[in-house]
Structure formats: structure tokens, C-alpha cells
Motif scaffolding. Structure first.
Motif, PDB file in Angstrom:
ATOM      1  N   LYS A   1      -0.080   5.284   0.487  1.00 46.60           N
ATOM      2  CA  LYS A   1      -1.261   6.097   0.821  1.00 46.60           C
ATOM      3  C   LYS A   1      -1.531   7.133  -0.264  1.00 46.60           C
ATOM      4  CE  LYS A   1      -2.219   5.621   5.643  1.00 46.60           C
ATOM      5  NZ  LYS A   1      -1.486   5.744   6.873  1.00 46.60           N
ATOM      6  N   GLY A   2      -2.780   7.214  -0.690  1.00 44.30           N
ATOM      7  CA  GLY A   2      -3.168   8.207  -1.683  1.00 44.30           C
ATOM      8  C   GLY A   2      -2.693   7.895  -3.086  1.00 44.30           C
TER       9      GLY A   2
ATOM     10  N   LEU B   1       0.828  -1.210   0.000  1.00 43.55           N
ATOM     11  CA  LEU B   1       0.000   0.000   0.000  1.00 43.55           C
ATOM     12  C   LEU B   1       0.864   1.262   0.000  1.00 43.55           C
ATOM     13  CD1 LEU B   1      -2.979   1.112   0.426  1.00 43.55           C
ATOM     14  CD2 LEU B   1      -2.249   1.435   2.778  1.00 43.55           C
TER      15      LEU B   1
END
Lengths: 155, 507
Positions: A55-56, A53
Motif C-alpha cells: 500500500k502506498g 501489492l
């Protein structure tokens, strides 16, 4: 607090991992052991997926402009861990399948899948093999052979 | 065309052959296909051996797709990294590859007779499927230069191994296979967690890239955790002392051929992975200077040697006896590895191959006796030598090699192990080693005594010598044991080169 909440996905993975490990070690039923094993393996999937992952970030398909050229400066999520975990899921399913198949065979051969009863039966097998040796009734055919061949016809 | 793709072919051919074998119901064609596949693999490995013998490294990218330049948007750095799957062959893994493909090929004639007696007719073709998968998986583990690939191949090997062990006639084979499945999967999953942590810290799965990038982050917590997870996982797979329980039961109840093949290859492959990860990926400074790997390995190895040897003496079942002896012998290998010296590494590599030869031979002989007598207890061996002289002669020679008599392969590796220990001044460990060798004489002697000096039950049926196929396999291994005991240039030379490559140059 931030330390705990910031990496809550990792904490969940660790909790799952320990739950699975505990179930594998403690439960006496072979199928429950396998369930514990699957939980344990699943926790690893979470660790990997968390690692991928960003973020964003954008999903990992090229963002194209009007001329079908990939845009610069777009941040993508790392797709590799997901692909790796697809393989790991397959491995997990295969392991579970082999494990369950073995559990079925154990049930056929021993009549139980409880570990404690299995240990007793196995000890009896060993003992019988030794006693037979002392009596020397049938040195050619140990008892362990008969137990399987009698069932072998069905399969 | 074929020459360029050899690093992939020697793994892919048995893998495809396994699929083809699954199509047959009878076992005639699967046996032939397995023969051809193993022969091809062996030929490919020998060809590659000539290519890397000078110290070159073969680097092969799957699908010719590998090194890519990439642009990191977060940091704005342009860099290049290996994104494809690399197969990498150097001095260390060629020797393990050669060992596995040689053992597989040599044992195949034996397999035919052995499984005809031990496995029901309808399962025999599937046996070859599993055997080929296991074989391909082992070659894959050793060849690949990609960490995740190692995990996948470990699972391919393990899953087929569980099935192979469960084929044993004794019903306890099922429970021991289940036990192995639990332990093996836990171990492999620990390795997977370690790989995940390493990937998080380095962003690569390629062994070479990883070792370069780990230097920058080597003292961070995730890397230490990864090291612990991988060490524990591999220890479970190697059957290091406290987590060795699966091995003894699995080898005792598996079909004879499977015990022989696995004892010669499965744990050895894991030791190879261990060497590769410690020396190449983590680096010896991190593994031995920063982490207390040396102390842990030496302690566990000594416990393994002592417990394994002592328990072996008291076993009633010869296959179980040999399995406990394997635990002790694996202790020798980890002990030499734990010394963290170049001589120690040479001793590990030499002992790895020599023990495979001797233990494989011993298990083959026991399998032949099981085929004729019907049991593998020490008392089943009573008076066998008179009726099966060739088999028992092979057993005695394998025993010599295991004990470490001069002029057999086992002597060379024990000698190197002693040298490595004396170099470091571990006199106490030398004594442990000698005691363990004496115990080895005791447990091998128990079987030899039963076979040569006890009388067989008069009412029991007459035995005949083992079938020709089995004798061929045993004879080749006997020759190998003597050859590598007398002509040491090949194994020692390769092991020395491999060790110096690991110690000084890295990959």
C-alpha cells in the motif's frame, strides 16, 4: 466487517475460484467446462497480484535523483508476482487452446460435446468391442478402429 | 564450457530439438534428431551422476545470475536471497533423472515402429515434437530448484501429454485426454495456489531458501492451506486413489508407445516432486508430526492398492488392466512414503525406479501385440505366444518383476517395502500387500494363460515376431529388470544415500 472488507480482493478471488470449480464439475457441456476452468485459473492470478501489492508504494521502476542514481528509502511494489502471472496467463491460454482443440475433435468423432451423450456413446463403443468378440466376425479389425480412420482422411 | 553447463543442457537440448523437429514435414529427420537429443541428455545425466555420486550437490544458476544482496526498505534489513532460477542436482533427483533419460532413450527405437502403425503420416513429425517437449519438461521438473519453475515444467509436460494421449486410434482417446486435461489442470492450479501462498509467507521461490524461512512461519494458516493445496494437487497428478480416474482411461486409449512411456515416467516424476516438497520444503516434522499426512497417505494408498488390484483382475482390455495395476503400484509407493521412515523412503525410491522398468516393459510388450494383432483385449492375446515367442517371454518376465519374483527388480522393492512395514509393526498392511501381490499374479496370469494355453483362431492371419527395433527396446528393459534384481548395489546404494541425505541433511 473489517475482516471481510479488509481482504475483499481475496474474497473475490475465492468466490471466483469456487464459481469456476463449480462450473467445471457441474456443467455437462465440454466448452462450458473449459470456461469454468479458465475462471478457476483466473482467480489464482488475482491471489498472486494481491500478494504483490504494497500500500502506498511506488511502481517498480527505480526513482532516480538528478544524477541518475536510484533514491534511497523508496518503497516499491513487488513486481515478481506480476511476472509469474504473465507465465501463468500463457499457460492458461495454452491449456484453453488444447482443450478447445480437443473439444472440436470430440465433436468430429462423436458428433456431440455433451458429457451425458458422450458417456452413452463410449459405453456403446465398449459394448460393441465385446459383442464383436463373441460373434468373432472380424477379429482382426475391432470397430473402434473404423470410426477414426473413416474420418481420418479429411484431416 | 560444456561441462559447467550440463545441468541446463540436458533439459535445453530436447527442448530446442522439439522446436527443430516442428520444422520437418516427414518423420525421418525428427526421429534422428530425437535420437541425438535423447542421447545427449542421457550422456549429460550420466556425467552428472559421476559428479554427485560422492554426495556433492551441483548448484547451477541460469544465466549465471542468482544470489543477490538486497536491501529491504520496509524493515531496513540487509539480506541476501536467491533471485535467479537455480538448478540443483543431488542424490535424489539424479536417480530420477537417470531413470527418465534411460527410459526415453531405450524406448525410442520402439517408438519408430509403433507410431508408424498407429499415427497418421502427417502427424508423425509432430509426435516427436510433443514427445521431446514432454521429455524435456519431465527432466526440468526434476532438475529445477525453483518452485514456480516446477509449476511451469509440470504444465509443459502435461500439455504435451494431453496431445500425445489424444493421438490414440480409438476415439475414446479424445474424451480420456479431455478428462485428463480437466483433472490435470485443476491439479496443477491447486499446486499453483499452494506455491502462491508459500511465496506470500516466505518471499522466495527457491526451494532451499523456502525451507529455511518456512521454519519460522510453519504453523500459520496460510502455510497449512498451502500444504493442503499442494498435497491435493500432487495427489491428482500422482493418480492417488480417489483421483486416479484419468489415469486408467488415458493409458488404455493412448498410443502404445505413449502408454509405455508415461506409465514409466509421468507419475514417477510427480512422486519425486511430492518427496521433494514434503521432506525438503515443508520438512518432515511439519508434514508428518503436525499435519496428519501419514494417516491420509496410508489410508488412501491401501484403498488404491485394493481397488486397483481387484479392478485390474476384471478388466477385458490388457492396457486398462495394466493401468489399474499402476494405480495399485502407485499405492505401494505412497504407502511407503506415508510411513515417514527412512526405510520407507528407500522403498519408495527403489520401487519408483523398479516399477518404471517393469511396467514400461509390460506396456511395450502389449504394444507389440497390438501392432501385430490389432487389439489389446485379453482375448486378442489367445495363442500369441507361439507366433511371437520373444515378445511374450518379455511379457512374462515383466510380469514376474511386477509381481515381485526373486531375481527380478520388483522383488527388491517389495522386499524393502515389507521391511519398512515390519519395522513399524504394521502386520495388517503386510497382509494387504501380500493379497495385492496374489491379485497381481492373477491378472498377469490371465494374459499369460491366454497367450500360452489358448489356441488362436484358425482363420486369423499368421503373426510375425515384433520388428527388431521394438525387440531391442524390450530386450534392454528385460536386461535392466534382471540386472537390478541381481545387482542391487546401484539402485539401493543410491536410494539409501538419497534417503539419508533427505532425512538428516535436507538439501
Amino acid at each position: 466487517m473489517d475482516y471481510i472488507l479488509g481482504g475483499y480482493n481475496y474474497w473475490m478471488a475465492i468466490i471466483l475460484m469456487l464459481t469456476g470449480l463449480y462450473a467445471v464439475i457441474v456443467s455437462g457441456n465440454l466448452v462450458k467446462k473449459l470456461i469454468g476452468l479458465v475462471i478457476f485459473q483466473t482467480s489464482v492470478l488475482l491471489i498472486y497480484i494481491s500478494a504483490g501489492l504494497v500500500k502506498g508504494a511506488h511502481f517498480p521502476i527505480y526513482e532516480l535523483n538528478a544524477h541518475n542514481v536510484p533514491l534511497d528509502g523508496v518503497v516499491y511494489v513487488n513486481p515478481l508476482p506480476h511476472v509469474l502471472m504473465l507465465t501463468a496467463i500463457v499457460v492458461g491460454v495454452a491449456t484453453l487452446a488444447v482443450g478447445l482443440a480437443l473439444a472440436v475433435r470430440i465433436k468430429e468423432a462423436f458428433g456431440t460435446i455433451e458429457e451425458e451423450e458422450l458417456i452413452v456413446l463410449e459405453l456403446a463403443d465398449t459394448k460393441r468391442a465385446q459383442e464383436e468378440l463373441i460373434i468373432k466376425k472380424k477379429p482382426q479389425k475391432p470397430a473402434k478402429r473404423m470410426t477414426r480412420t473413416s474420418k481420418g482422411g479429411k484431416r | 564450457m560444456i561441462e559447467n553447463n550440463l545441468p541446463a543442457l540436458h533439459v535445453v537440448i530436447p527442448l530446442i530439438a522439439a522446436g527443430v523437429c516442428a520444422l520437418f514435414k516427414k518423420d525421418v529427420w525428427p526421429f534422428r534428431i530425437a535420437c541425438v537429443a535423447l542421447l545427449c541428455s542421457f550422456a549429460a545425466v550420466v556425467t552428472m551422476l559421476t559428479q554427485v555420486a560422492g554426495g556433492d550437490v551441483i548448484s547451477y544458476f541460469m544465466g549465471d545470475w542468482g544470489r543477490k544482496d538486497y536491501y529491504d526498505a520496509m524493515t531496513g534489513v540487509k539480506d541476501s536471497a536467491v533471485v535467479g532460477i537455480e538448478y540443483r542436482i543431488d542424490m535424489l533427483n539424479i536417480i530420477v533423472l537417470l531413470l527418465i533419460s534411460f527410459i526415453g532413450l531405450v524406448m525410442l527405437p520402439y517408438a519408430k515402429h509403433s507410431i508408424e502403425a498407429e499415427i497418421p503420416r502427417q502427424k508423425r513429425s509432430l509426435f516427436y515434437v510433443m514427445f521431446l517437449l514432454c521429455f524435456a519438461g519431465m527432466l526440468g521438473i526434476v532438475t529445477t530448484g525453483d518452485v514456480f519453475n516446477i509449476y511451469v515444467f509440470i504444465e509443459i509436460t502435461s500439455l504435451s501429454t494431453y496431445t500425445l494421449i489424444a493421438l490414440g486410434r480409438d476415439r475414446r482417446a479424445l474424451t480420456s485426454s479431455f478428462e485428463y486435461l480437466i483433472m490435470g489442470t485443476l491439479g496443477a492450479t491447486f499446486i499453483l495456489i499452494g506455491i502462491g501462498l508459500l511465496y506470500m509467507m516466505t518471499g522466495t521461490l527457491n526451494l532451499v531458501d523456502m525451507s529455511v524461512r518456512l521454519e519460522e512461519v510453519s504453523h500459520t494458516n496460510p502455510v497449512i492451506a498451502a500444504f493442503a493445496f499442494i498435497t491435493l494437487g500432487l495427489a491428482m497428478k500422482i493418480a492417488l486413489f480417489p483421483v486416479h480416474i484419468w489415469l486408467t482411461n488415458a493409458y488404455a486409449y493412448a498410443p502404445s508407445f505413449v502408454s509405455a512411456f508415461l506409465s514409466a515416467t509421468a507419475t514417477k516424476v510427480m512422486i519425486y516432486v511430492f518427496i521433494r516438497l514434503i521432506y525438503d520444503v515443508f520438512g518432515q516434522d511439519f508434514s508428518f508430526a503436525f499435519m496428519p499426512l501419514s494417516e491420509i497417505l496410508i489410508t488412501l494408498a491401501i484403498l488404491g492398492i485394493v481397488v486397483g488390484s481387484v479392478t485390474a483382475v476384471y478388466q477385458q482390455n490388457v492396457k486398462r488392466l495394466l493401468a489399474f495395476s499402476s494405480v495399485a503400484q502407485l499405492g505401494y509407493m505412497t504407502l511407503a512414503l506415508g510411513l515417514a521412515t527412512e526405510t520407507g523412503l528407500v522403498a519408495t525410491i527403489v520401487h519408483l525406479s523398479n516399477h518404471a522398468l517393469s511396467k514400461g516393459l509390460l506396456f511395450l510388450c502389449v504394444g507389440a501385440v497390438v501392432l501385430r494383432v490389432g487389439g489389446s483385449r485379453v482375448d486378442d492375446f489367445n495363442g500369441v505366444a507361439k507366433q511371437m515367442p520373444l515378445t511374450m517371454a518379455a511379457f512374462v518376465l515383466g510380469g514376474f518383476s511386477l509381481i515381485g519374483m526373486p531375481l527380478t527388480a520388483g522383488f527388491i522393492s517389495k522386499w524393502y517395502l515389507l521391511q519398512a512395514l515390519l519395522e513399524e509393526g504394521h502386520i495388517a498392511l503386510v497382509i494387504v500387500l501380500l493379497i495385492s501381490s496374489l491379485l497381481a499374479i492373477v491378472y498377469i496370469w490371465r494374459v499369460v494363460e491366454a497367450a500360452y494355453f489358448k489356441e488362436r483362431d484358425a482363420k486369423a492371419k499368421k503373426l510375425t515376431e515384433a520388428p527388431l527395433g521394438m525387440l531391442i527396446s524390450m530386450a534392454v528393459l528385460v536386461c535392466a529388470n534382471i540386472y537390478f534384481g541381481v545387482m542391487t548395489d546401484f539402485t539401493l546404494g543410491f536410494a539409501r544415500d538419497a534417503a539419508s541425505q533427505l532425512f538428516h541433511g535436507g538439501l
